[in-house]
Design a protein around this motif. Structure first.
Motif, PDB file in Angstrom:
ATOM      1  N   ALA A 106      70.674 -19.274  28.052  1.00 49.48           N
ATOM      2  CA  ALA A 106      69.645 -20.163  27.512  1.00 49.48           C
ATOM      3  C   ALA A 106      68.543 -20.445  28.525  1.00 49.48           C
ATOM      4  N   CYS A 107      68.936 -20.692  29.769  1.00 52.23           N
ATOM      5  CA  CYS A 107      67.929 -21.007  30.796  1.00 52.23           C
ATOM      6  C   CYS A 107      67.109 -19.772  31.171  1.00 52.23           C
ATOM      7  N   ALA A 108      67.713 -18.604  31.095  1.00 48.70           N
ATOM      8  CA  ALA A 108      66.958 -17.369  31.333  1.00 48.70           C
ATOM      9  C   ALA A 108      65.890 -17.188  30.260  1.00 48.70           C
ATOM     10  N   ILE A 109      66.236 -17.460  29.003  1.00 54.82           N
ATOM     11  CA  ILE A 109      65.277 -17.335  27.901  1.00 54.82           C
ATOM     12  C   ILE A 109      64.104 -18.296  28.100  1.00 54.82           C
ATOM     13  N   VAL A 110      64.412 -19.548  28.417  1.00 56.72           N
ATOM     14  CA  VAL A 110      63.354 -20.539  28.632  1.00 56.72           C
ATOM     15  C   VAL A 110      62.421 -20.110  29.760  1.00 56.72           C
ATOM     16  N   ALA A 111      63.010 -19.681  30.867  1.00 58.74           N
ATOM     17  CA  ALA A 111      62.196 -19.288  32.020  1.00 58.74           C
ATOM     18  C   ALA A 111      61.231 -18.167  31.659  1.00 58.74           C
ATOM     19  N   LYS A 112      61.733 -17.136  30.999  1.00 57.92           N
ATOM     20  CA  LYS A 112      60.872 -16.006  30.662  1.00 57.92           C
ATOM     21  C   LYS A 112      59.763 -16.412  29.694  1.00 57.92           C
ATOM     22  N   LEU A 114      58.333 -19.172  29.649  1.00 58.14           N
ATOM     23  CA  LEU A 114      57.361 -19.928  30.439  1.00 58.14           C
ATOM     24  C   LEU A 114      56.804 -19.071  31.578  1.00 58.14           C
ATOM     25  N   ASN A 115      56.980 -17.757  31.450  1.00 56.40           N
ATOM     26  CA  ASN A 115      56.421 -16.797  32.425  1.00 56.40           C
ATOM     27  C   ASN A 115      56.902 -17.047  33.853  1.00 56.40           C
ATOM     28  N   THR A 116      58.172 -17.377  33.963  1.00 51.98           N
ATOM     29  CA  THR A 116      58.792 -17.608  35.268  1.00 51.98           C
ATOM     30  C   THR A 116      59.830 -16.521  35.526  1.00 51.98           C
ATOM     31  N   ASP A 117      59.858 -15.989  36.730  1.00 56.55           N
ATOM     32  CA  ASP A 117      60.817 -14.950  37.082  1.00 56.55           C
ATOM     33  C   ASP A 117      62.255 -15.460  36.984  1.00 56.55           C
ATOM     34  N   VAL A 118      63.148 -14.540  36.634  1.00 57.96           N
ATOM     35  CA  VAL A 118      64.581 -14.858  36.526  1.00 57.96           C
ATOM     36  C   VAL A 118      65.370 -13.933  37.445  1.00 57.96           C
ATOM     37  N   ALA A 119      66.284 -14.522  38.222  1.00 54.75           N
ATOM     38  CA  ALA A 119      67.250 -13.756  39.008  1.00 54.75           C
ATOM     39  C   ALA A 119      68.637 -14.055  38.455  1.00 54.75           C
ATOM     40  N   HIS A 120      69.446 -13.007  38.276  1.00 51.15           N
ATOM     41  CA  HIS A 120      70.797 -13.176  37.747  1.00 51.15           C
ATOM     42  C   HIS A 120      71.815 -12.749  38.798  1.00 51.15           C
ATOM     43  N   VAL A 121      72.622 -13.693  39.220  1.00 54.76           N
ATOM     44  CA  VAL A 121      73.707 -13.427  40.167  1.00 54.76           C
ATOM     45  C   VAL A 121      74.972 -13.118  39.370  1.00 54.76           C
ATOM     46  N   GLU A 122      75.648 -12.023  39.685  1.00 52.92           N
ATOM     47  CA  GLU A 122      76.736 -11.430  38.908  1.00 52.92           C
ATOM     48  C   GLU A 122      76.177 -10.646  37.730  1.00 52.92           C
ATOM     49  N   ALA A 123      75.015 -10.054  37.920  1.00 56.04           N
ATOM     50  CA  ALA A 123      74.409  -9.236  36.873  1.00 56.04           C
ATOM     51  C   ALA A 123      75.209  -7.951  36.665  1.00 56.04           C
ATOM     52  N   GLY A 124      75.120  -7.422  35.457  1.00 59.63           N
ATOM     53  CA  GLY A 124      75.647  -6.087  35.183  1.00 59.63           C
ATOM     54  C   GLY A 124      77.130  -5.977  34.891  1.00 59.63           C
ATOM     55  N   ILE A 125      77.902  -7.056  35.000  1.00 59.76           N
ATOM     56  CA  ILE A 125      79.322  -6.914  34.685  1.00 59.76           C
ATOM     57  C   ILE A 125      79.493  -6.868  33.170  1.00 59.76           C
ATOM     58  N   ARG A 126      80.382  -6.036  32.698  1.00 60.04           N
ATOM     59  CA  ARG A 126      80.569  -5.813  31.261  1.00 60.04           C
ATOM     60  C   ARG A 126      82.042  -5.607  30.920  1.00 60.04           C
ATOM     61  N   SER A 127      82.464  -6.256  29.837  1.00 61.88           N
ATOM     62  CA  SER A 127      83.791  -5.992  29.272  1.00 61.88           C
ATOM     63  C   SER A 127      83.679  -5.017  28.106  1.00 61.88           C
ATOM     64  N   PHE A 128      82.461  -4.869  27.558  1.00 60.73           N
ATOM     65  CA  PHE A 128      82.192  -4.055  26.369  1.00 60.73           C
ATOM     66  C   PHE A 128      82.985  -4.553  25.162  1.00 60.73           C
ATOM     67  N   ASP A 129      83.255  -5.859  25.151  1.00 57.84           N
ATOM     68  CA  ASP A 129      83.980  -6.511  24.064  1.00 57.84           C
ATOM     69  C   ASP A 129      83.057  -7.564  23.451  1.00 57.84           C
ATOM     70  N   LEU A 130      82.447  -7.235  22.319  1.00 53.23           N
ATOM     71  CA  LEU A 130      81.459  -8.122  21.711  1.00 53.23           C
ATOM     72  C   LEU A 130      82.089  -9.300  20.977  1.00 53.23           C
ATOM     73  N   THR A 131      83.414  -9.408  20.990  1.00 57.03           N
ATOM     74  CA  THR A 131      84.042 -10.607  20.440  1.00 57.03           C
ATOM     75  C   THR A 131      84.042 -11.739  21.458  1.00 57.03           C
TER      76      THR A 131
END
Length: 363
Positions: A106-112, A114-131
């Motif tokens: 939610a906070c990433a969406i708001v930042a973008k 408002l044209n503010t850069d977003v950094a994600h720590v622990e980016a890219g991890i995936r379970s590939f489980d959409l449940t």
């Protein structure tokens, strides 16, 4: 440079804490880096007291948005509204989010917006489980993130496959391990340790909370029966999650070697893990900590977003079928469990790498 740090639950603060320490360190060296700590209030936790922040050696949040409770959609909407007001009133150069909770997305969406850069720590991890709600949060967050700070080569590859350019991916390591190593001297023996006459490497720690394991009473009973009946009488210590407690009580499960204890603080729980024979869990974060501590870990899940704990570490993914428990416990009891190693950059310095990189980019 101004950074807004986002946290929505206790594990988030454990990831944010080393980043705050790293910022304070560069401030002492004359770097112009300021931060504002925002707690969305996503998870109300009575243990989130002044003592908790003192244990982590960080100040209380600058703002608490009070967005606890409600459905997934209601909570997301509340955070979107509250954080938009917060960020509008307190502009920043960068919003830094951690992990995979609703607040992260939610906070990433708001930042973008408002044209503010977003950094994600622990980016890219995936379970590939959409449940898993967390998987949705990860995917949405990473689809709009500017800077990706990763814990593993697996995460790097996931991001590259999704089209993220390599110049935006920074392989820095695991901030949760920063917190683990910083707090290791503070690990505290739980009060029940001596009362139960527990001995080093002479007991097993069990944690269960995921719906697939605990929401169906009969399945939960089968899982626990398989565990306590196939460890040759070794004590099984079960700090019971509130989600699990009511169902467990209604089942009336009892065994001479099963000991139910209240949820533990960070220092007490990790003392218990550090000295146990093995951990049986359905948590993701615990598999990281057991890998660094060299403790055998049996994960009762059908997938994991942390494959490095299996490929490199001490973890084994044994699924949610109770029938798979005995063969793996036999391997553990007979001393045939793999030794494992520590993944690259899980060395207690991930947060320093993050802050150093941000200084290079923004100062």
């Amino acid at each position: 440079m101004k950074i807004t740090l986002i946290a929505g639950a206790r594990p988030n603060f454990m990831k944010i804490a080393p980043i705050i320490h790293a910022i304070k360190s560069v401030q002492q060296n004359g770097k112009n880096v300021q931060y504002r700590l925002v707690h969305t209030g996503q998870h109300y936790d009575e243990k989130m007291s002044d003592t908790f922040f003192k244990q982590l050696n960080i100040p209380p949040p600058d703002a608490n948005l009070g967005c606890g409770g409600g459905t997934q959609a209601e909570q997301t909407a509340a955070i979107l509204i509250a954080f938009e007001q917060e960020l509008t009133a307190n502009p920043t150069d960068l919003v830094l989010v951690v992990g995979d909770v609703t607040s992260t997305m939610a906070c990433a969406i708001v930042a973008k917006k408002l044209n503010t850069d977003v950094a994600h720590v622990e980016a890219g991890i995936r379970s590939f489980d959409l449940t898993m709600p967390e998987e949705i949060n990860r995917m949405v967050t990473d689809s709009i993130t500017d800077l990706f700070f990763t814990t593993s080569t697996f995460a790097n590859e996931n991001l590259k496959k999704s089209g993220v350019s390599e110049d935006r991916i920074f392989f820095v390591g695991n901030v949760m391990i920063d917190t683990l190593m910083a707090n290791k001297p503070k690990f505290t023996k739980p009060v029940f340790f001596d009362e139960l006459n527990l001995k080093e490497k002479g007991y097993i720690v069990m944690t269960l909370h995921r719906p697939a394991n605990v929401d169906q009473g009969e399945k939960l009973k089968r899982l626990i029966d398989e565990i306590v009946n196939n460890v040759e009488g070794i004590p099984v210590i079960f700090p019971i999650h509130p989600r699990t407690a009511k169902i467990f009580t209604d089942l009336g499960i009892k065994a001479d070697n099963l000991f139910i204890v209240d949820p533990l603080g960070y220092h007490e729980f990790n003392y218990l893990v550090q000295n146990c024979k093995a951990v049986i869990t359905d948590s993701g974060g615990i598999t990281e900590e057991t890998t660094v501590m060299g403790i055998p870990c049996l994960t009762l899940r059908d997938n994991t977003e942390r494959p490095e704990t299996i490929e490199i570490g001490t973890n084994m993914l044994i699924g949610t079928n109770p029938a798979s428990i005995k063969p793996n416990l036999d391997k553990l009891i007979s001393g045939e469990w793999k030794k494992g190693d520590i993944p690259p950059f899980w060395d207690g310095h991930a947060a320093e790498r993050i802050v150093d990189q941000l200084i290079k980019l923004y100062n």
